[in-house]
Design a protein around this motif. Structure first.
Motif, mmCIF file in Angstrom:
data_model
loop_
_atom_site.group_PDB
_atom_site.id
_atom_site.type_symbol
_atom_site.label_atom_id
_atom_site.label_comp_id
_atom_site.label_asym_id
_atom_site.label_seq_id
_atom_site.Cartn_x
_atom_site.Cartn_y
_atom_site.Cartn_z
ATOM 1 N N SER A 179 -16.663 -6.877 2.733
ATOM 2 C CA SER A 179 -15.341 -6.994 3.349
ATOM 3 C C SER A 179 -14.221 -6.488 2.456
ATOM 4 O O SER A 179 -13.116 -6.221 2.949
ATOM 5 N N ASP A 180 -14.482 -6.361 1.159
ATOM 6 C CA ASP A 180 -13.435 -5.867 0.259
ATOM 7 C C ASP A 180 -13.229 -4.364 0.379
ATOM 8 O O ASP A 180 -12.217 -3.846 -0.109
ATOM 9 N N THR A 181 -14.170 -3.665 1.001
ATOM 10 C CA THR A 181 -14.051 -2.217 1.146
ATOM 11 C C THR A 181 -13.483 -1.896 2.520
ATOM 12 O O THR A 181 -14.121 -2.162 3.540
ATOM 13 N N VAL A 182 -12.283 -1.341 2.519
ATOM 14 C CA VAL A 182 -11.541 -1.078 3.744
ATOM 15 C C VAL A 182 -11.058 0.371 3.736
ATOM 16 O O VAL A 182 -10.526 0.845 2.721
ATOM 17 N N PHE A 183 -11.245 1.049 4.854
ATOM 18 C CA PHE A 183 -10.750 2.414 5.032
ATOM 19 C C PHE A 183 -9.639 2.408 6.075
ATOM 20 O O PHE A 183 -9.739 1.707 7.091
ATOM 21 N N VAL A 184 -8.608 3.192 5.834
ATOM 22 C CA VAL A 184 -7.492 3.296 6.764
ATOM 23 C C VAL A 184 -7.240 4.765 7.065
ATOM 24 O O VAL A 184 -7.028 5.568 6.145
ATOM 25 N N GLY A 185 -7.274 5.114 8.343
ATOM 26 C CA GLY A 185 -7.004 6.479 8.768
ATOM 27 C C GLY A 185 -5.533 6.667 9.073
ATOM 28 O O GLY A 185 -4.937 5.889 9.828
ATOM 29 N N THR A 186 -4.950 7.699 8.490
ATOM 30 C CA THR A 186 -3.520 7.947 8.625
ATOM 31 C C THR A 186 -3.297 9.338 9.210
ATOM 32 O O THR A 186 -4.212 10.001 9.670
ATOM 33 N N ARG A 187 -2.039 9.749 9.191
ATOM 34 C CA ARG A 187 -1.686 11.099 9.636
ATOM 35 C C ARG A 187 -1.039 11.828 8.466
ATOM 36 O O ARG A 187 0.153 11.647 8.219
ATOM 37 N N PRO A 188 -1.814 12.641 7.699
ATOM 38 C CA PRO A 188 -3.232 12.961 7.872
ATOM 39 C C PRO A 188 -4.114 12.130 6.937
ATOM 40 O O PRO A 188 -3.654 11.203 6.280
ATOM 41 N N ASN A 189 -5.404 12.478 6.876
ATOM 42 C CA ASN A 189 -6.353 11.957 5.902
ATOM 43 C C ASN A 189 -6.523 10.448 5.967
ATOM 44 O O ASN A 189 -6.426 9.858 7.045
ATOM 45 N N SER B 156 0.846 -1.192 0.000
ATOM 46 C CA SER B 156 0.000 0.000 0.000
ATOM 47 C C SER B 156 0.883 1.243 0.000
ATOM 48 O O SER B 156 2.100 1.161 0.234
ATOM 49 N N PRO B 157 0.281 2.418 -0.191
ATOM 50 C CA PRO B 157 1.036 3.670 -0.122
ATOM 51 C C PRO B 157 1.274 4.137 1.317
ATOM 52 O O PRO B 157 1.781 5.247 1.516
ATOM 53 N N MET B 158 0.933 3.334 2.300
ATOM 54 C CA MET B 158 0.955 3.782 3.700
ATOM 55 C C MET B 158 2.192 3.340 4.463
ATOM 56 O O MET B 158 2.262 3.514 5.689
ATOM 57 N N ASP B 159 3.183 2.781 3.777
ATOM 58 C CA ASP B 159 4.332 2.217 4.474
ATOM 59 C C ASP B 159 5.095 3.245 5.302
ATOM 60 O O ASP B 159 5.709 2.896 6.311
ATOM 61 N N ASP B 160 5.097 4.503 4.883
ATOM 62 C CA ASP B 160 5.850 5.538 5.583
ATOM 63 C C ASP B 160 4.955 6.475 6.392
ATOM 64 O O ASP B 160 5.385 7.563 6.789
ATOM 65 N N LEU B 161 3.723 6.059 6.625
ATOM 66 C CA LEU B 161 2.773 6.888 7.370
ATOM 67 C C LEU B 161 2.390 6.208 8.677
ATOM 68 O O LEU B 161 2.430 4.983 8.786
ATOM 69 N N GLN B 162 1.990 7.014 9.655
ATOM 70 C CA GLN B 162 1.392 6.459 10.860
ATOM 71 C C GLN B 162 -0.053 6.065 10.556
ATOM 72 O O GLN B 162 -0.828 6.878 10.064
ATOM 73 N N ILE B 163 -0.407 4.819 10.852
ATOM 74 C CA ILE B 163 -1.789 4.365 10.714
ATOM 75 C C ILE B 163 -2.445 4.417 12.085
ATOM 76 O O ILE B 163 -1.950 3.829 13.045
ATOM 77 N N TRP B 164 -3.576 5.117 12.166
ATOM 78 C CA TRP B 164 -4.263 5.324 13.442
ATOM 79 C C TRP B 164 -5.609 4.622 13.527
ATOM 80 O O TRP B 164 -6.165 4.474 14.625
#
Length: 328
Positions: free
Chosen positions: A92-102, A75-83
């Motif tokens: 189940s295929d639809t997943v949301f991930v909250g990061t810092r930010p957005n 994913s594009p989130m490897d360098d972000l904090q996941i909160w």
């Protein structure tokens, strides 16, 4: 006595530990999750009782066996904090991930990801805002709620394509410091948010808010700090809020309502928390079991729906997330 359920504990600096017997014994996960990673988000798929997502500072991971083996999701989130992580209860295929930010969204079970611009205001009083909560509304899964630390509540009515910032929870910027968030379904539905000031309730889909403050622990405290919250899976009028003198604090409590917030009490804990009670876990498949944790490593389990809470012998460093899954 061993329980027929699994507890997963995510920490800052100590990775993930999993107990297959209700806290009697523990396994430290060492691969592929880094053993000293930060795990601020654990989420169970509402449609798959054994599937857990783990959000780390080095990417997103998924387990399909109660947390014992894991797959890394590119994913594009490897360098972000996941909160936070939220899964569509109807898909189940639809997943949301909250990061810092957005945030980010996948519509194919994590194979591909889209960046979502919630429109959060930057900077906020803590610098870059954190998306601490994402909830896909079970009443209408096109509605998605996001709680931001520190920027209030955002809502999408089209599955995450477009977002609107809802009215302020109060006059102080930290009234919008969203820590925990929950949705009470049913004919008298409500949205709840916890902040450093207490718990705020909206009965009109986030258009207005009413704050409830809890008793202060010490005369010199400026407020009674709140963090995570959870709604009992069998009774949406029963809720629990993690409370403490501050963060990290030196003491804490669990606050409970059995009438959707009209009145509150403090259920019995076997040991006084050593810091704020930070997070909770519940699961409708083991609905009598509730799990709570203080930020400084105490884990509590209730086997009677939240009336009494026993501290487990095992202690951790700094706990930031919990998951509860059934073994069957």
């Amino acid at each position: 006595m061993a329980g027929n359920y699994t507890i997963s504990v995510g920490t800052v600096g100590g990775g993930l530990s999993v107990s297959p017997d209700g806290g009697e014994t523990w396994n430290r996960i060492r691969n592929p999750l880094p053993t000293e990673c930060n795990i601020r988000a654990l989420a169970v798929d509402p449609s798959n009782r054994h599937r857990i997502y783990a959000g780390t500072d080095s990417g997103l991971y998924r387990s399909d066996d109660n947390g014992f083996t894991w797959d890394y999701l590119e994913s594009p989130m490897d360098d972000l904090q996941i909160w936070s992580v939220g899964v569509d209860p109807d898909d189940s295929d639809t997943v949301f991930v909250g990061t810092r930010p957005n945030a980010f969204r996948s519509r194919d079970g994590g194979q591909t990801w889209e960046s979502l611009d919630l429109g959060v205001r930057m900077p906020c009083p803590i610098g870059i805002p954190r998306t601490t909560n994402i909830i896909v509304d079970p009443r209408d899964t096109r509605t998605v709620w996001a709680g931001i630390e520190v920027d209030g509540v955002y809502r999408s009515l089209d599955g995450g394509d477009n977002w609107t910032r809802l009215p302020d929870l109060g006059p102080d910027p930290f009234h919008g410091d969203i820590h925990g968030m929950a949705l009470k379904p049913g004919p008298d539905s409500a949205i709840y948010c916890t902040t450093p000031f207490g718990i705020s309730t909206s009965n009109d889909e986030g258009e207005s808010w009413e704050l409830h403050e809890f008793p202060r622990f010490h005369a010199e405290d400026t407020r009674s700090y709140c963090r995570g919250m959870v709604i009992h899976p069998d009774n949406p009028s029963v809720m629990f809020v993690g409370n403490g003198d501050t963060i990290p604090g030196v003491t804490g409590a669990i606050r409970r309502t059995r009438d959707a917030g009209s009145s509150w009490d403090a259920p019995q804990l076997s040991t006084t928390p050593n810091s704020v009670v930070y997070w909770f876990a519940a699961n409708r498949h083991v609905s009598d079991i509730m799990v709570a944790a203080s930020i400084y490593g105490y884990v509590y389990v209730s086997s009677d729906g939240g009336d009494n809470w026993d501290k487990l012998q095992k202690e951790f460093g700094e706990i930031r997330s919990l998951a509860l899954t059934p073994n069957e």
